[in-house]
Design a protein around this motif. Structure first.
Motif, PDB file in Angstrom:
ATOM      1  N   GLU A 206       0.902  -1.340   0.119  1.00 58.24           N
ATOM      2  CA  GLU A 206       0.064   0.132  -0.031  1.00 58.24           C
ATOM      3  C   GLU A 206       0.893   1.415  -0.163  1.00 58.24           C
ATOM      4  OE1 GLU A 206      -3.105   2.117  -0.414  1.00 58.24           O
ATOM      5  OE2 GLU A 206      -3.717  -0.224   0.447  1.00 58.24           O
ATOM      6  N   PHE A 207       0.404   2.156  -0.898  1.00 64.73           N
ATOM      7  CA  PHE A 207       1.348   3.424  -0.843  1.00 64.73           C
ATOM      8  C   PHE A 207       0.962   4.319   0.431  1.00 64.73           C
ATOM      9  CE2 PHE A 207       1.799   7.910  -1.665  1.00 64.73           C
ATOM     10  CZ  PHE A 207       2.842   7.929  -2.543  1.00 64.73           C
ATOM     11  N   PRO A 208       2.133   4.814   0.914  1.00 65.08           N
ATOM     12  CA  PRO A 208       2.032   5.429   2.375  1.00 65.08           C
ATOM     13  C   PRO A 208       1.773   6.830   2.267  1.00 65.08           C
ATOM     14  CG  PRO A 208       4.437   5.508   1.385  1.00 65.08           C
ATOM     15  CD  PRO A 208       3.417   4.730   0.277  1.00 65.08           C
ATOM     16  N   HIS A 209       0.195   6.845   2.171  1.00 60.24           N
ATOM     17  CA  HIS A 209      -0.311   8.307   2.296  1.00 60.24           C
ATOM     18  C   HIS A 209      -0.224   8.886   3.498  1.00 60.24           C
ATOM     19  CE1 HIS A 209      -2.630   7.090  -1.701  1.00 60.24           C
ATOM     20  NE2 HIS A 209      -2.922   5.930  -0.960  1.00 60.24           N
ATOM     21  N   HIS A 210      -0.199   8.274   4.530  1.00 60.28           N
ATOM     22  CA  HIS A 210       0.152   8.963   5.919  1.00 60.28           C
ATOM     23  C   HIS A 210       1.319  10.027   5.761  1.00 60.28           C
ATOM     24  CE1 HIS A 210       2.370   5.218   6.098  1.00 60.28           C
ATOM     25  NE2 HIS A 210       3.105   5.946   7.274  1.00 60.28           N
ATOM     26  N   LEU A 211       2.438   9.570   5.031  1.00 62.31           N
ATOM     27  CA  LEU A 211       3.755  10.328   4.920  1.00 62.31           C
ATOM     28  C   LEU A 211       3.681  11.554   4.084  1.00 62.31           C
ATOM     29  CD1 LEU A 211       6.007   7.276   4.495  1.00 62.31           C
ATOM     30  CD2 LEU A 211       5.606   8.367   6.554  1.00 62.31           C
ATOM     31  N   ILE A 212       2.787  11.570   3.134  1.00 63.40           N
ATOM     32  CA  ILE A 212       2.733  12.641   2.218  1.00 63.40           C
ATOM     33  C   ILE A 212       1.529  13.544   2.116  1.00 63.40           C
ATOM     34  CG2 ILE A 212       3.424  13.054  -0.393  1.00 63.40           C
ATOM     35  CD1 ILE A 212       5.296  11.489   1.061  1.00 63.40           C
ATOM     36  N   PRO A 213       1.660  14.880   2.432  1.00 65.97           N
ATOM     37  CA  PRO A 213       0.578  15.711   2.299  1.00 65.97           C
ATOM     38  C   PRO A 213       0.052  15.837   0.871  1.00 65.97           C
ATOM     39  CG  PRO A 213       2.404  16.605   3.267  1.00 65.97           C
ATOM     40  CD  PRO A 213       2.934  15.648   2.553  1.00 65.97           C
ATOM     41  N   LYS A 214      -1.211  15.982   0.823  1.00 73.78           N
ATOM     42  CA  LYS A 214      -1.935  16.072  -0.661  1.00 73.78           C
ATOM     43  C   LYS A 214      -1.237  17.327  -1.464  1.00 73.78           C
ATOM     44  CE  LYS A 214      -6.583  14.697   1.037  1.00 73.78           C
ATOM     45  NZ  LYS A 214      -7.934  14.744   1.207  1.00 73.78           N
ATOM     46  N   ASN A 215      -1.314  17.249  -2.677  1.00 73.20           N
ATOM     47  CA  ASN A 215      -0.872  18.093  -3.565  1.00 73.20           C
ATOM     48  C   ASN A 215       0.913  18.367  -3.777  1.00 73.20           C
ATOM     49  OD1 ASN A 215      -3.599  18.585  -4.409  1.00 73.20           O
ATOM     50  ND2 ASN A 215      -3.621  20.082  -2.462  1.00 73.20           N
ATOM     51  N   SER A 216       1.263  17.089  -3.231  1.00 75.14           N
ATOM     52  CA  SER A 216       2.711  17.168  -3.293  1.00 75.14           C
ATOM     53  C   SER A 216       3.352  16.802  -4.503  1.00 75.14           C
ATOM     54  CB  SER A 216       3.343  16.445  -1.950  1.00 75.14           C
ATOM     55  OG  SER A 216       2.708  16.870  -0.908  1.00 75.14           O
ATOM     56  N   ASN A 217       4.589  17.245  -4.960  1.00 76.95           N
ATOM     57  CA  ASN A 217       5.298  16.557  -6.237  1.00 76.95           C
ATOM     58  C   ASN A 217       6.132  15.659  -5.339  1.00 76.95           C
ATOM     59  OD1 ASN A 217       4.190  18.614  -7.957  1.00 76.95           O
ATOM     60  ND2 ASN A 217       5.607  20.164  -6.938  1.00 76.95           N
ATOM     61  N   ILE A 218       6.177  14.529  -5.751  1.00 74.78           N
ATOM     62  CA  ILE A 218       6.965  13.351  -5.255  1.00 74.78           C
ATOM     63  C   ILE A 218       7.853  12.552  -6.206  1.00 74.78           C
ATOM     64  CG2 ILE A 218       5.092  12.886  -3.524  1.00 74.78           C
ATOM     65  CD1 ILE A 218       4.511  10.475  -5.087  1.00 74.78           C
ATOM     66  N   VAL A 219       8.995  12.010  -5.627  1.00 75.53           N
ATOM     67  CA  VAL A 219       9.811  11.143  -6.069  1.00 75.53           C
ATOM     68  C   VAL A 219       9.682   9.726  -5.340  1.00 75.53           C
ATOM     69  CG1 VAL A 219      12.174  10.696  -6.514  1.00 75.53           C
ATOM     70  CG2 VAL A 219      11.530  12.891  -6.808  1.00 75.53           C
ATOM     71  N   ILE A 220       9.871   8.770  -6.061  1.00 77.41           N
ATOM     72  CA  ILE A 220       9.957   7.442  -5.712  1.00 77.41           C
ATOM     73  C   ILE A 220      11.181   6.704  -5.653  1.00 77.41           C
ATOM     74  CG2 ILE A 220       8.984   4.953  -5.869  1.00 77.41           C
ATOM     75  CD1 ILE A 220       6.331   6.253  -6.603  1.00 77.41           C
ATOM     76  N   TYR A 221      12.074   6.439  -4.825  1.00 78.75           N
ATOM     77  CA  TYR A 221      13.055   5.652  -4.877  1.00 78.75           C
ATOM     78  C   TYR A 221      12.962   4.124  -4.689  1.00 78.75           C
ATOM     79  CZ  TYR A 221      18.264   5.085  -4.460  1.00 78.75           C
ATOM     80  OH  TYR A 221      19.416   4.468  -4.525  1.00 78.75           O
TER      81      TYR A 221
ATOM     82  N   ASP B 151       4.843  -1.148  -7.092  1.00 76.42           N
ATOM     83  CA  ASP B 151       3.377  -0.967  -6.417  1.00 76.42           C
ATOM     84  C   ASP B 151       3.107   0.465  -6.163  1.00 76.42           C
ATOM     85  OD1 ASP B 151       2.853  -3.591  -6.661  1.00 76.42           O
ATOM     86  OD2 ASP B 151       3.087  -4.188  -4.529  1.00 76.42           O
ATOM     87  N   TYR B 152       4.144   1.064  -5.517  1.00 78.75           N
ATOM     88  CA  TYR B 152       3.899   2.669  -5.109  1.00 78.75           C
ATOM     89  C   TYR B 152       3.663   3.472  -6.431  1.00 78.75           C
ATOM     90  CZ  TYR B 152       5.574   2.002  -0.223  1.00 78.75           C
ATOM     91  OH  TYR B 152       5.592   1.644   1.083  1.00 78.75           O
ATOM     92  N   TYR B 153       4.717   2.990  -7.481  1.00 78.82           N
ATOM     93  CA  TYR B 153       4.352   3.923  -8.537  1.00 78.82           C
ATOM     94  C   TYR B 153       3.189   3.576  -9.317  1.00 78.82           C
ATOM     95  CZ  TYR B 153       5.161   4.939 -13.762  1.00 78.82           C
ATOM     96  OH  TYR B 153       4.995   5.370 -14.935  1.00 78.82           O
ATOM     97  N   ASN B 154       2.632   2.525  -9.353  1.00 74.89           N
ATOM     98  CA  ASN B 154       1.314   2.256 -10.233  1.00 74.89           C
ATOM     99  C   ASN B 154       0.238   2.846  -9.375  1.00 74.89           C
ATOM    100  OD1 ASN B 154       1.339   0.120 -12.376  1.00 74.89           O
ATOM    101  ND2 ASN B 154       2.728  -0.886 -10.983  1.00 74.89           N
ATOM    102  N   GLN B 155       0.355   3.148  -7.747  1.00 74.33           N
ATOM    103  CA  GLN B 155      -0.758   3.705  -7.164  1.00 74.33           C
ATOM    104  C   GLN B 155      -0.601   5.216  -7.383  1.00 74.33           C
ATOM    105  OE1 GLN B 155      -1.539   1.517  -3.091  1.00 74.33           O
ATOM    106  NE2 GLN B 155       0.436   0.775  -3.901  1.00 74.33           N
ATOM    107  N   ALA B 156       0.649   5.716  -7.202  1.00 76.98           N
ATOM    108  CA  ALA B 156       1.065   7.217  -7.381  1.00 76.98           C
ATOM    109  C   ALA B 156       0.572   7.804  -8.633  1.00 76.98           C
ATOM    110  CB  ALA B 156       2.402   7.748  -7.239  1.00 76.98           C
ATOM    111  N   VAL B 157       0.804   7.193 -10.040  1.00 73.74           N
ATOM    112  CA  VAL B 157       0.269   7.813 -11.100  1.00 73.74           C
ATOM    113  C   VAL B 157      -1.213   7.676 -11.410  1.00 73.74           C
ATOM    114  CG1 VAL B 157       2.523   6.927 -12.247  1.00 73.74           C
ATOM    115  CG2 VAL B 157       0.840   5.460 -12.320  1.00 73.74           C
ATOM    116  N   LYS B 158      -2.090   7.080 -10.870  1.00 70.71           N
ATOM    117  CA  LYS B 158      -3.305   7.082 -10.692  1.00 70.71           C
ATOM    118  C   LYS B 158      -3.929   8.083  -9.631  1.00 70.71           C
ATOM    119  CE  LYS B 158      -3.698   2.553 -12.610  1.00 70.71           C
ATOM    120  NZ  LYS B 158      -4.314   3.196 -13.798  1.00 70.71           N
ATOM    121  N   ASN B 159      -3.320   8.439  -8.608  1.00 73.38           N
ATOM    122  CA  ASN B 159      -3.543   9.273  -7.628  1.00 73.38           C
ATOM    123  C   ASN B 159      -3.577  10.523  -7.922  1.00 73.38           C
ATOM    124  OD1 ASN B 159      -4.052  10.606  -5.131  1.00 73.38           O
ATOM    125  ND2 ASN B 159      -3.787   8.467  -4.164  1.00 73.38           N
TER     126      ASN B 159
END
Length: 363
Positions: free
Chosen positions: A259-274, A282-290
């Motif tokens: 599960e993508f860690p939504h609790h770590l990232i505020p809404k409307n943030s620009n993010i990088v996945i390492y 899994d994080y990538y596939n959720q992030a691109v749709k959110n």
């Protein structure tokens, strides 16, 4: 025909390199395997023939297949893998007994029916692929030996248990413990940091006395798959990038194990996945749709390898050219995540931007 998923096995000798697709054809999902190079056509055909051996030992648990114009075509099943059952089990506070039971189920599935059991004696075919193992003679072995019976290739479906992927079935005796040890190592590598290999082997009843022997034999097996002696090219050890195809969900996307860690990232943030492993995918596939986030980049040290598979992944050094709010480290192991954090700090990444928490499974 719509392609839902694609992956290639490029870290093997050319005659073993294959590509796997999951497609929708006439409203029906199918799994299609094809060779990448012409010299791999025979491997695809032999994998198809292996389904006949699988049927003998697995009965209604085996997966049927058809061979058409160089393609191996098998049904697509919805379900939960044994690997995911083990991961969910380990989220519980007291999981040891349940885990032992799952490992016992796994061992029985590796064996197949009881008629498949025999006593191990070296054969010329065994030595060619694994090397000599005189010290294992007399152990319980399988006449038809499935070296592909991983936790991700065992699926619990509405129709019962299904075992699929038969690339590495051999019609000669292989010790049951050697096969099981390989499956446990693959699970350990696939889920780095979740559990120690030694503890997993202990629960599974693997004899520690022979672990060094098993490692030696599996190294030879990996060389058989990945080392081209004529060209003197080592295509890396099997399974580092391509191990098992991931399952596809009803909406045509990859099933999400983490599960993508939504609790770590505020809404409307620009993010990088390492990280581009299982967690990162899994994080990538959720992030691109959110729509809550804008994905600026996907980063991994092995970017060059992933780019060959068509993934748009950059190297850590390229982070210096980007603007973003947060960087999420998508790694299971906390110690490895801490090492990555140190490396990022050395690259000049702001510590306040770096986020990590233990990935949670959702299946």
């Amino acid at each position: 025909m719509e392609i839902l998923y694609f992956k290639s096995a490029i870290y093997r000798r050319r005659n073993f390199q294959i590509k796997t697709k999951i497609v929708v054809d006439g409203g029906i999902k199918k799994v299609i395997k094809e060779s990448i190079y012409p010299e791999g056509d025979r491997h695809i055909y032999l994998t198809f023939k292996n389904t006949e051996y699988a049927k003998k030992i697995y009965g209604d648990k085996y997966t049927s297949a058809e061979y058409n114009n160089g393609m191996l075509i098998t049904p697509y099943y919805e379900g939960v893998s044994l690997g995911n059952k083990i991961r969910k089990c380990m989220e519980k506070e007291d999981y040891e007994n349940e885990l032992r039971n799952l490992l016992q189920i796994w061992r029985k599935l590796i064996i197949g029916n009881s008629d498949n059991l025999c006593e191990f004696q070296e054969t010329e075919s065994f030595v060619k692929i694994f090397g000599s193992a005189k010290e294992l003679e007399g152990m319980k072995a399988t006449n038809i030996s499935n070296l592909d019976c991983s936790g991700e290739n065992i699926l619990f479906t509405n129709e019962g248990i299904k075992i699929f992927d038969y690339e590495w079935i051999f019609v000669f005796p292989v010790p049951v413990e050697l096969i099981f040890y390989r499956m446990l190592k693959l699970f350990f590598e696939y889920n780095s940091g979740l559990i120690s290999l030694a503890y997993l082997c202990d629960l599974a009843g693997i004899n520690k006395e022979y672990v060094k022997v098993y490692d030696r034999l599996l190294l030879k097996f990996n060389e058989y798959i990945s080392f081209d002696q004529e060209s003197n090219i080592h295509y890396d050890t099997v399974g580092k990038v391509f191990i098992i195809p991931r399952i596809i969900s009803n909406n045509g996307q990859k099933a999400i194990a983490y599960e993508f860690p939504h609790h770590l990232i505020p809404k409307n943030s620009n993010i990088v996945i390492y990280g581009a492993g299982n967690v990162g995918s899994d994080y990538y596939n959720q992030a691109v749709k959110n729509e809550q986030y804008k994905l600026v980049a996907w980063v991994d040290k092995r970017a060059a390898l992933y780019r060959k598979q068509g993934l748009n992944i950059i190297t850590p050094i390229e982070l210096k050219t980007l603007e973003y709010d947060y960087l999420i480290i998508s790694i299971l192991n906390e110690n490895i995540a801490e090492e990555i954090k140190k490396e990022l700090l050395e690259l000049g990444v702001d510590e306040d931007k770096i986020r990590w928490s233990l990935p949670k499974t959702r299946m």
